[in-house]
Design a protein around this motif. Structure first.
Motif, PDB file in Angstrom:
ATOM      1  N   TYR A   1      -5.504   1.338 -12.741  1.00 17.27           N
ATOM      2  CA  TYR A   1      -5.231   1.950 -12.559  1.00 17.27           C
ATOM      3  C   TYR A   1      -6.999   2.097 -12.429  1.00 17.27           C
ATOM      4  CZ  TYR A   1      -5.959   6.533 -10.514  1.00 17.27           C
ATOM      5  OH  TYR A   1      -6.291   7.903  -9.289  1.00 17.27           O
ATOM      6  N   ASN A   2      -7.525   1.577 -11.300  1.00 13.12           N
ATOM      7  CA  ASN A   2      -8.898   2.011 -10.750  1.00 13.12           C
ATOM      8  C   ASN A   2      -9.870   0.864 -12.172  1.00 13.12           C
ATOM      9  OD1 ASN A   2      -8.725   4.149  -8.750  1.00 13.12           O
ATOM     10  ND2 ASN A   2      -9.625   5.923 -10.161  1.00 13.12           N
TER      11      ASN A   2
ATOM     12  N   ILE B   1       0.097   2.283  -6.164  1.00 14.06           N
ATOM     13  CA  ILE B   1       0.138   2.132  -7.673  1.00 14.06           C
ATOM     14  C   ILE B   1       0.558   0.775  -8.020  1.00 14.06           C
ATOM     15  CG2 ILE B   1      -0.004   2.946 -10.029  1.00 14.06           C
ATOM     16  CD1 ILE B   1      -1.576   4.638  -7.955  1.00 14.06           C
TER      17      ILE B   1
ATOM     18  N   GLU C   1      -3.185  11.231 -12.739  1.00 13.35           N
ATOM     19  CA  GLU C   1      -4.302  10.909 -13.958  1.00 13.35           C
ATOM     20  C   GLU C   1      -4.024  11.828 -14.626  1.00 13.35           C
ATOM     21  OE1 GLU C   1      -8.067  11.452 -11.501  1.00 13.35           O
ATOM     22  OE2 GLU C   1      -8.083   9.640 -10.895  1.00 13.35           O
TER      23      GLU C   1
END
Length: 467
Positions: free
Chosen positions: A193-194, A182, A456
């Motif tokens: 993130y993502n 991360i 998440e």
């Protein structure tokens, strides 16, 4: 009676005699006039003029010509009677003056009396005004006192509210630590993130609720015997929008737990069921703090600024304080039937939230579903009740104090009660994914978290997506 006068030579004497009478009368009148009061001068002068006219008229009546050209007759009786009458009238006038003087004196006395009466009247009026003034001062004093009390209460409320908010939202020294895969910066305040950027939300207040499997909490427990946290619920409250999210933590979740020896000294840190962190402490404060530390490590070192731990005796006390909680069970077990609503009171409450079939590996998941159902129903009843009575949380706090250990002080309670009463917008229960495993050498089941799912969920609770 008349007397004859034979000689003309006596005419002059008679004239002189008549003049002498006039003079005598004038002298008497003059002396009487001098004796009269100067304040009655106009009345005296009028009387004097009238009597002078009468005297002259009388003089012409008392002297008669005999018609022989030689003699006259003088009516001495009439002169004497006129004189006496005039003297009597003077005396009467003097009496009238005295009466007038008396009237004036009486009038003066009346004036003095009236002045005295007015003085006493004024005195009564002044006394009445003084009494009224005193009443006004007393009323004003009471009013000022009440205003000071109200102002003091209002100021105290806002000071307590501010201090409570400051305590709950203290993120001055945050230093989050995320998994190696991360990306983050600024001690974890910014997370990537993502393909998205997330920013830490400083408006989140966190409170860890713990249900300890002890009938009574003690503060002198030997290490590893202080009890276990059978129920762990991390309540997060977004003070900016009123949203409450409750992270339901499985007691069997594997996490880093700090252990202490019998002397209360640090022993080691080991990965164990998270509920065991409470056991390694004194049974109250250090146990609760150790449990908070274990949960903070599980959520990447995000600070948890408040905690509230209860023993088994507190369950029915808190439940019954709000008149009981109505639930509709999703399972049939013990005293409960699936689909049949029931209002929990007394010992039934403990049975509903604690029942567990230890022969089943994952029966704690069923128990947690009962606990979530209970918490949702409890919240739906207590929030409207708080809106009607801000003192309710304080009552719950006081009634359960002997069965709890907490760092939630009246300041935090005041802030939460006032904020939730006006800002609450719903409760969202969040569960974690994972699986149970039996591990050789461990008599207790282990719950392994789904790390991606858990991360998440933490982003969803504590961060705002900004890009």
């Amino acid at each position: 009676m008349s007397k004859p006068i034979n000689s003309l030579t006596e005419d002059k004497d008679l004239e002189n005699l008549s003049n002498a009478g006039d003079n005598t009368d004038n002298t008497v009148s003059h002396n009487l006039d001098k004796e009269e009061s100067s304040t009655e001068k106009e009345v005296s002068d009028a009387h004097s003029s009238h009597h002078h006219h009468q005297h002259y008229h009388h003089n012409t009546d008392v002297i008669h010509d005999n018609g022989d050209g030689e003699t006259f007759e003088v009516d001495w009786d009439t002169i004497e009677r006129n004189y006496k009458h005039r003297h009597h009238h003077r005396s009467h006038s003097s009496g009238e003056s005295d009466d007038k003087a008396s009237d004036i004196s009486h009038s003066s006395d009346n004036h003095k009396f009236n002045k005295g009466h007015l003085s006493r009247g004024n005195s009564k009026t002044n006394n009445k005004k003084k009494r009224m003034s005193k009443k006004k001062k007393i009323f004003l004093g009471i009013l000022i006192f009440l205003l000071c009390v109200i102002l003091g209460i209002v100021v105290t409320f806002f000071v307590m509210r501010y201090l409570g908010q400051k305590k709950l939202l203290n993120y001055d020294n945050v230093n989050m630590s995320f998994p190696k895969d991360i990306d983050y910066e600024n001690n974890g305040r910014i997370v990537y993130y993502n393909g998205h950027t997330y920013e830490f939300n400083d408006n989140i207040a966190s409170i860890l609720f713990m249900g300890i499997d002890k009938r009574e909490l003690v503060d002198d427990a030997v290490a590893a015997t202080a009890g276990q946290a059978d129920a762990l619920y991390l309540l997060t409250y977004d003070t900016s929008n009123g949203h409450i999210k409750v992270l339901c933590l499985n007691r069997d979740t594997m996490s880093e737990v700090i252990r202490y020896n019998a002397a209360g000294k640090y022993y080691d840190t080991e990965t164990k069921q998270i509920c065991l962190a409470y056991a390694y402490g004194d049974g109250k404060t250090t146990s609760a703090e150790n449990q908070v530390t274990a949960v903070e490590r599980l959520i990447y070192n995000i600070p948890i600024n408040a905690y509230y731990a209860i023993d088994l005796s507190a369950i029915k006390v808190i439940n019954d304080d709000i008149g009981g909680v109505t639930v509709t069970p999703e399972y049939t077990f013990g005293s409960f039937t699936k689909g049949q609503s029931i209002t929990l009171k007394g010992d039934l409450t403990e049975e509903f939230v604690r029942h567990r079939d230890t022969t089943l590996l994952d029966d704690n998941l069923r128990r947690m579903s009962c606990q979530r159902l209970y918490l949702n129903s409890f919240t739906s009843q207590i929030v409207p009740a708080i809106k009607d009575d801000f003192t309710l949380p304080l009552k719950l706090y006081q009634d359960s104090s002997e069965y709890t250990v907490t760092n939630i002080n009246p300041n935090i309670m005041t802030y939460l009660a006032s904020s939730l009463a006006t800002n609450y917008s719903g409760l969202n229960m969040i569960t974690t994914k994972g699986e149970y495993k039996m591990v050789t050498g461990d008599a207790s089941a282990e719950f392994k978290l789904d790390k991606n799912d858990f991360f998440e969920k933490i982003l969803d609770i504590y961060y705002n997506k900004i890009k």
